[in-house]
Motif scaffolding. Structure first.
Motif, PDB file in Angstrom:
ATOM      1  N   HIS A 168     -53.218  30.160 -17.402  1.00 23.49           N
ATOM      2  CA  HIS A 168     -54.163  30.291 -18.508  1.00 23.49           C
ATOM      3  C   HIS A 168     -54.362  28.939 -19.204  1.00 23.49           C
ATOM      4  CE1 HIS A 168     -56.136  32.018 -22.057  1.00 23.49           C
ATOM      5  NE2 HIS A 168     -55.342  31.241 -22.765  1.00 23.49           N
ATOM      6  N   ALA A 169     -53.277  28.234 -19.479  1.00 28.97           N
ATOM      7  CA  ALA A 169     -53.355  26.942 -20.164  1.00 28.97           C
ATOM      8  C   ALA A 169     -54.103  25.918 -19.318  1.00 28.97           C
ATOM      9  CB  ALA A 169     -51.955  26.435 -20.499  1.00 28.97           C
ATOM     10  N   GLU A 229     -61.586  23.915 -19.065  1.00 27.69           N
ATOM     11  CA  GLU A 229     -62.811  24.386 -19.721  1.00 27.69           C
ATOM     12  C   GLU A 229     -63.113  23.620 -21.002  1.00 27.69           C
ATOM     13  OE1 GLU A 229     -62.607  29.102 -18.417  1.00 27.69           O
ATOM     14  OE2 GLU A 229     -62.115  28.521 -20.461  1.00 27.69           O
ATOM     15  N   ARG A 230     -62.082  23.303 -21.747  1.00 26.17           N
ATOM     16  CA  ARG A 230     -62.247  22.675 -23.064  1.00 26.17           C
ATOM     17  C   ARG A 230     -62.139  21.156 -23.009  1.00 26.17           C
ATOM     18  NH1 ARG A 230     -58.323  27.370 -25.425  1.00 26.17           N
ATOM     19  NH2 ARG A 230     -59.931  28.993 -25.483  1.00 26.17           N
ATOM     20  N   LYS A 231     -61.984  20.615 -21.795  1.00 21.92           N
ATOM     21  CA  LYS A 231     -61.877  19.168 -21.589  1.00 21.92           C
ATOM     22  C   LYS A 231     -60.747  18.556 -22.415  1.00 21.92           C
ATOM     23  CE  LYS A 231     -66.661  18.573 -20.215  1.00 21.92           C
ATOM     24  NZ  LYS A 231     -67.242  19.848 -20.219  1.00 21.92           N
ATOM     25  N   ILE A 232     -59.597  19.208 -22.344  1.00 22.09           N
ATOM     26  CA  ILE A 232     -58.394  18.725 -23.041  1.00 22.09           C
ATOM     27  C   ILE A 232     -57.500  18.048 -22.011  1.00 22.09           C
ATOM     28  CG2 ILE A 232     -56.343  19.396 -24.339  1.00 22.09           C
ATOM     29  CD1 ILE A 232     -57.978  21.843 -25.330  1.00 22.09           C
ATOM     30  N   ARG A 233     -57.120  16.823 -22.296  1.00 21.17           N
ATOM     31  CA  ARG A 233     -56.259  16.083 -21.372  1.00 21.17           C
ATOM     32  C   ARG A 233     -54.802  16.537 -21.529  1.00 21.17           C
ATOM     33  NH1 ARG A 233     -58.288  10.170 -22.964  1.00 21.17           N
ATOM     34  NH2 ARG A 233     -57.635  11.053 -24.943  1.00 21.17           N
ATOM     35  N   TYR A 234     -54.102  16.619 -20.394  1.00 19.48           N
ATOM     36  CA  TYR A 234     -52.696  17.026 -20.432  1.00 19.48           C
ATOM     37  C   TYR A 234     -51.867  16.051 -21.259  1.00 19.48           C
ATOM     38  CZ  TYR A 234     -53.614  20.394 -16.664  1.00 19.48           C
ATOM     39  OH  TYR A 234     -54.088  21.430 -15.903  1.00 19.48           O
ATOM     40  N   ARG A 235     -52.191  14.784 -21.225  1.00 23.06           N
ATOM     41  CA  ARG A 235     -51.414  13.805 -21.997  1.00 23.06           C
ATOM     42  C   ARG A 235     -51.574  14.038 -23.497  1.00 23.06           C
ATOM     43  NH1 ARG A 235     -54.557   8.101 -21.088  1.00 23.06           N
ATOM     44  NH2 ARG A 235     -56.224   8.517 -22.563  1.00 23.06           N
ATOM     45  N   LEU A 275     -56.007  19.015 -32.400  1.00 25.09           N
ATOM     46  CA  LEU A 275     -55.594  19.752 -31.212  1.00 25.09           C
ATOM     47  C   LEU A 275     -54.479  20.711 -31.597  1.00 25.09           C
ATOM     48  CD1 LEU A 275     -55.710  20.237 -28.153  1.00 25.09           C
ATOM     49  CD2 LEU A 275     -54.075  18.357 -27.893  1.00 25.09           C
ATOM     50  N   VAL A 276     -54.638  21.967 -31.232  1.00 23.46           N
ATOM     51  CA  VAL A 276     -53.628  22.998 -31.472  1.00 23.46           C
ATOM     52  C   VAL A 276     -53.057  23.391 -30.115  1.00 23.46           C
ATOM     53  CG1 VAL A 276     -53.163  25.288 -32.406  1.00 23.46           C
ATOM     54  CG2 VAL A 276     -54.895  23.829 -33.480  1.00 23.46           C
ATOM     55  N   VAL A 277     -51.738  23.359 -29.994  1.00 22.68           N
ATOM     56  CA  VAL A 277     -51.061  23.730 -28.752  1.00 22.68           C
ATOM     57  C   VAL A 277     -50.068  24.840 -29.066  1.00 22.68           C
ATOM     58  CG1 VAL A 277     -49.625  22.940 -26.834  1.00 22.68           C
ATOM     59  CG2 VAL A 277     -51.278  21.366 -27.884  1.00 22.68           C
ATOM     60  N   TYR A 314     -56.323  24.295 -27.791  1.00 19.62           N
ATOM     61  CA  TYR A 314     -57.724  24.284 -28.209  1.00 19.62           C
ATOM     62  C   TYR A 314     -57.901  23.305 -29.356  1.00 19.62           C
ATOM     63  CZ  TYR A 314     -55.918  27.435 -31.823  1.00 19.62           C
ATOM     64  OH  TYR A 314     -55.186  27.992 -32.854  1.00 19.62           O
ATOM     65  N   TYR A 315     -59.144  22.876 -29.549  1.00 28.70           N
ATOM     66  CA  TYR A 315     -59.476  21.994 -30.666  1.00 28.70           C
ATOM     67  C   TYR A 315     -59.992  22.817 -31.823  1.00 28.70           C
ATOM     68  CZ  TYR A 315     -59.152  17.781 -27.821  1.00 28.70           C
ATOM     69  OH  TYR A 315     -58.708  16.756 -27.025  1.00 28.70           O
TER      70      TYR A 315
END
Length: 72
Positions: A8-9, A15-21, A52-54, A69-70
């Motif tokens: 899921h993550a 989808e949200r263009k969030i980089r793993y770093r 950024l919320v993780v 998500y942002y």
């Protein structure tokens, strides 16, 4: 510290263009953390103009990323 991303993550980050770093950075050096009612940890960190919320869980030395998500 080891990181694992749930399916899921991984999907949501793509989808949200969030980089793993950026996810790692939010978990390792958060501006704010809280434990949500389910027991998962919520980390927040400013990345550029957005926050950024993780959401993740900790088991021994493994951080399992549930979603990210942002916030606007």
């Amino acid at each position: 510290m080891k990181f694992e991303f749930t399916a899921h993550a991984r999907t949501r980050c793509r989808e949200r263009k969030i980089r793993y770093r950026d996810v790692r950075s939010a978990v390792e050096n958060p501006a704010r953390t809280a434990v949500n009612p389910s027991g998962a940890i919520e980390s927040r960190k400013k990345i550029g103009a957005k926050t950024l919320v993780v959401i993740f869980e900790v088991s021994r030395e493994v951080r399992t990323i549930i979603t990210a998500y942002y916030e606007d």
